[in-house]
Design a protein around this motif. Structure first.
Motif, PDB file in Angstrom:
ATOM      1  N   LYS B 156       0.632  -1.272  -0.134  1.00  0.00           N
ATOM      2  CA  LYS B 156       0.165  -0.300  -0.225  1.00  0.00           C
ATOM      3  C   LYS B 156       0.803   1.241  -0.094  1.00  0.00           C
ATOM      4  O   LYS B 156      -0.621   2.473  -0.105  1.00  0.00           O
ATOM      5  N   LEU B 157       1.612   0.841  -0.053  1.00  0.00           N
ATOM      6  CA  LEU B 157       2.931   2.593   0.083  1.00  0.00           C
ATOM      7  C   LEU B 157       3.261   2.739  -1.138  1.00  0.00           C
ATOM      8  O   LEU B 157       3.557   2.109  -2.383  1.00  0.00           O
ATOM      9  N   SER B 158       3.654   3.731  -1.905  1.00  0.00           N
ATOM     10  CA  SER B 158       4.226   4.317  -3.034  1.00  0.00           C
ATOM     11  C   SER B 158       5.114   4.330  -3.418  1.00  0.00           C
ATOM     12  O   SER B 158       6.355   3.815  -2.369  1.00  0.00           O
ATOM     13  N   LEU B 159       6.156   4.111  -4.340  1.00  0.00           N
ATOM     14  CA  LEU B 159       7.052   3.461  -4.571  1.00  0.00           C
ATOM     15  C   LEU B 159       8.782   4.450  -3.713  1.00  0.00           C
ATOM     16  O   LEU B 159       9.681   3.644  -2.752  1.00  0.00           O
ATOM     17  N   GLY B 160       8.087   5.821  -3.684  1.00  0.00           N
ATOM     18  CA  GLY B 160       8.931   6.186  -2.623  1.00  0.00           C
ATOM     19  C   GLY B 160       9.062   6.427  -1.917  1.00  0.00           C
ATOM     20  O   GLY B 160       9.817   6.433  -0.898  1.00  0.00           O
ATOM     21  N   GLN B 161       8.323   6.585  -1.003  1.00  0.00           N
ATOM     22  CA  GLN B 161       7.915   5.843   0.636  1.00  0.00           C
ATOM     23  C   GLN B 161       8.925   4.323   0.925  1.00  0.00           C
ATOM     24  O   GLN B 161       9.167   4.063   1.839  1.00  0.00           O
ATOM     25  N   ALA B 191      10.148  12.501  -5.024  1.00  0.00           N
ATOM     26  CA  ALA B 191      10.569  11.010  -4.799  1.00  0.00           C
ATOM     27  C   ALA B 191      11.727  11.196  -4.704  1.00  0.00           C
ATOM     28  O   ALA B 191      12.017  11.121  -3.529  1.00  0.00           O
ATOM     29  N   LYS B 192      11.769  11.485  -5.810  1.00  0.00           N
ATOM     30  CA  LYS B 192      13.598  11.771  -5.750  1.00  0.00           C
ATOM     31  C   LYS B 192      14.144  12.455  -4.993  1.00  0.00           C
ATOM     32  O   LYS B 192      15.731  12.082  -4.670  1.00  0.00           O
ATOM     33  N   GLN B 194      13.257  13.794  -2.778  1.00  0.00           N
ATOM     34  CA  GLN B 194      13.659  13.091  -0.700  1.00  0.00           C
ATOM     35  C   GLN B 194      14.749  12.755  -0.674  1.00  0.00           C
ATOM     36  O   GLN B 194      14.981  12.141   0.838  1.00  0.00           O
ATOM     37  N   LEU B 195      14.621  11.487  -1.557  1.00  0.00           N
ATOM     38  CA  LEU B 195      15.078   9.498  -1.707  1.00  0.00           C
ATOM     39  C   LEU B 195      17.135  11.090  -1.436  1.00  0.00           C
ATOM     40  O   LEU B 195      17.328  10.043  -0.619  1.00  0.00           O
ATOM     41  N   ARG B 196      16.409  11.840  -2.437  1.00  0.00           N
ATOM     42  CA  ARG B 196      18.707  11.877  -2.146  1.00  0.00           C
ATOM     43  C   ARG B 196      19.007  12.938  -1.246  1.00  0.00           C
ATOM     44  O   ARG B 196      19.985  12.772  -0.460  1.00  0.00           O
ATOM     45  N   ALA B 197      17.505  13.437  -0.485  1.00  0.00           N
ATOM     46  CA  ALA B 197      18.079  14.541   0.402  1.00  0.00           C
ATOM     47  C   ALA B 197      18.491  13.279   1.798  1.00  0.00           C
ATOM     48  O   ALA B 197      19.349  13.670   2.943  1.00  0.00           O
ATOM     49  N   ALA B 198      17.525  12.240   2.215  1.00  0.00           N
ATOM     50  CA  ALA B 198      17.884  11.333   2.845  1.00  0.00           C
ATOM     51  C   ALA B 198      19.637  10.318   2.494  1.00  0.00           C
ATOM     52  O   ALA B 198      19.638  10.316   4.397  1.00  0.00           O
ATOM     53  N   ILE B 199      19.319  10.472   1.537  1.00  0.00           N
ATOM     54  CA  ILE B 199      20.618   9.521   1.177  1.00  0.00           C
ATOM     55  C   ILE B 199      21.815  10.440   1.845  1.00  0.00           C
ATOM     56  O   ILE B 199      22.833  10.347   2.804  1.00  0.00           O
TER      57      ILE B 199
END
Lengths: 264, 336
Positions: B156-161, B191-192, B194-199
């Motif tokens: 049920k999650l989005s790909l980014g989540q 989403a890209k 957000q993911l880059r920021a998290a990395i």
């Protein structure tokens, strides 16, 4: 010993997780299990009709057939319910889906085998228990031997299925071969061993060890022979050792792949 | 002391060849023909602790094959490699306690169960102390902002989540190196980012060494100081990202949609209008001639902007430019 205990606990955790995953679709799980139970029941009608006309077949009466079916069904059910990926191994290898297991610090083979539960096999498992009730053997030793033999049969069924799945390492997608070989083992295990002689009998005690998941366990429960029980345990141990060796050999030829994967 | 070193690493595959159609299939059945494909042709590189390396190239360049050899999934055909002192394909199990890996197309999270269940499984897999596991999980949940989804089934999650939860799962055992294979594949722009920021956050917090493969030049620009470009299994560029940007990521394509119709004679200074529609235009820009922010400011001053995108050139074009530039092929890394 501590390591073995840790791996058994880990396998237990995987089984619980697989069960939880299946429970996400309770209706599907239950209908598949019930469907297999009914399917097995219909198959047994043949023997009921047979014994309505004949008293025995090669020393087997209806009670022995019930016991034979009980052990084979419980063994097959246990093996395929808890080590459900044994039946999918050929496909997993061919699709390059072992990457996940290879990047984690657990023995790949048990991690892989116990990571999936086959819902329909729960129907076989239940059938095995129900058929045993019809054998009328309710003394503690017989019940204990029935359970031990079924667990050993499960190990042989699971190893044989996974071993045939390893063919995918060597010949490409061997899903149909794996299924065919597994069905061969299952089919021959459901008949009294007295029906087979010569080379066929030799094969059923070695290459396709149907005798050790059907006829020999029946004799163990009937005669309480610990020697024969040792023989089944030996066959189970050999199956596991051969599986581990072939899997390790095959892993060197593993080619991974780019298919999308999902852990279910 | 490098934490990853590759010396002349090779990997070949035997690929079955057949002509199309039934006739080709029957012919292949009688006599199968195999072609040897060199997926990796003598790659050598070193990676120091705490580095964030982009390993980029087009599809089929050999990125994933290299990462699979470094994580012990594949045996190489030739050459040597060491990761944290371990030979990956020989000491896969020991190595796996110290590395994390994420394959964009091969999720580790159990699809029908919430991420929290997979996290628990990973605590068992890595035999983590319960209290330490809970502390680490709390840190990652906070750093990646995934607290709201821990109890939601993965399907049920989005790909980014899902990808952020994948990263959390890979870091639960506090690895020293994280291998990321196409982590942004299939993600939308937000989403890209957000993911880059998290990395970036996790890299900074843990001094994590990151080996990132991608065919998205945007991943490189925003994350990595060093970039290696490979094509046909060979390294064709190994330098600072700033050098790649300066020389080969100059061109941007800006798409803009206005709140009013675009006149027929619409033009912009020091940029080329590639396409003009009723409401929007696509503009190509050389960032050395005119900065992106300057052009965007001009566009926003011209009329109300409804939507705006800035695209990098596709990886194939970057590769083409590297080949075209005679002096571009370099494997010398200049320290920052």
């Amino acid at each position: 010993m501590q390591r073995v205990y840790a791996e058994v606990r880990f396998a237990g955790h995987l089984v619980r997780l697989s069960l939880a995953s299946n429970m996400e679709y309770r209706a599907s799980f239950i209908t598949q299990a019930v469907g297999m139970f009914i399917n097995n029941g219909i198959y047994f009608v043949f023997w009921l009709l047979f014994f309505d006309r004949f008293k025995e077949i090669r020393g087997y009466q209806i009670e022995q057939i019930f016991l034979l079916f009980a052990i084979v069904a419980l063994g097959y059910g246990l093996g395929h319910t808890f080590a459900g990926n044994a039946a999918r191994l050929a496909w997993l290898i061919a699709q390059g889906r072992l990457d996940y297991y290879l990047t984690l610090p657990r023995p790949v083979l048990p991690h892989l085998l116990f990571s999936y539960m086959e819902p329909s096999a729960a129907g076989d498992l239940t059938c095995g228990l129900v058929w045993y009730v019809f054998t009328g053997r309710f003394d503690a030793l017989s019940i204990l031997l029935f359970l031990v033999c079924s667990v050993l049969a499960a190990v042989i069924f699971m190893s044989f299925r996974a071993l045939s799945g390893c063919l995918s390492f060597f010949i490409g997608n061997a899903s149909r071969w794996s299924s065919f070989l597994s069905n061969t083992l299952l089919t021959f295990s459901l008949y009294p061993m007295g029906l087979f002689q010569g080379v066929i009998r030799l094969i059923l005690f070695t290459l396709v060890p149907a005798a050790f998941v059907g006829a020999v366990p029946v004799e163990v429960v009937e005669t309480h022979s610990l020697t024969l029980l040792g023989g089944i345990a030996g066959a189970a141990a050999v199956s596991v050792v051969v599986l581990v060796l072939v899997f390790r050999l095959g892993l060197r030829r593993y080619e991974s792949g780019s298919a999308l994967n999902v852990n279910i | 002391m490098p934490v990853v070193s590759l010396n002349n690493l090779h990997k070949t595959f035997a690929v079955k060849r057949k002509t199309p159609g039934l006739k080709g299939s029957l012919k292949a059945l009688v006599r199968a023909e195999y072609q040897t494909v060199e997926a990796v042709k003598g790659i050598s590189l070193e990676l120091d602790e705490g580095e964030l390396l982009a390993f980029i190239g087009p599809n089929g360049a050999g990125k994933s094959t290299t990462i699979k050899m470094l994580t012990g999934i594949l045996y190489p055909t030739g050459g040597e490699a060491q990761v944290l002192g371990y030979i990956p394909w020989q000491q896969r199990r020991q190595l796996s306690y110290h590395i994390g890996s994420i394959f964009g197309q091969k999720p580790q999270l159990w699809y029908h169960l919430p991420p929290g269940d997979t996290f628990d499984l990973f605590a068992h897999i890595y035999e983590l102390d319960r209290a330490a596991f809970e502390r680490r999980k709390a840190f990652l949940v906070e750093a990646l902002g995934i607290g709201d989804w821990l109890d939601t089934p993965v399907r049920k999650l989005s790909l980014g989540q899902r990808m952020r939860c994948e990263i959390a799962a890979s870091l639960l055992h506090s690895p020293r190196i994280l291998f990321l294979d196409e982590p942004t594949i299939g993600l939308d722009v937000v989403a890209k980012q957000q993911l880059r920021a998290a990395i970036q956050t996790l890299h900074d917090e843990d001094n994590l060494t990151i080996f990132l493969t991608s065919h998205d030049a945007g991943d490189v620009e925003s994350l990595c100081k060093r970039v290696i470009v490979i094509n046909h299994g060979q390294v064709i560029f190994d330098d600072r990202t700033s050098a790649l940007k300066r020389r080969f990521l100059r061109r941007k394509v800006i798409g803009v949609r206005f709140g009013q119709p675009v006149p027929d004679d619409f033009s912009v200074r020091e940029a080329t209008v590639l396409k003009r529609g009723t409401w929007g235009v696509k503009i190509e820009l050389d960032t050395h001639v005119r900065p992106v922010d300057d052009l965007i400011a001009a566009l926003m001053a011209y009329a109300p902007v409804v939507d705006l995108t800035v695209e990098d050139p596709p990886m194939e074009e970057i590769i083409r430019q590297i080949y075209l530039a005679d002096d571009a092929v370099t494997v010398e890394v200049v320290p920052d």
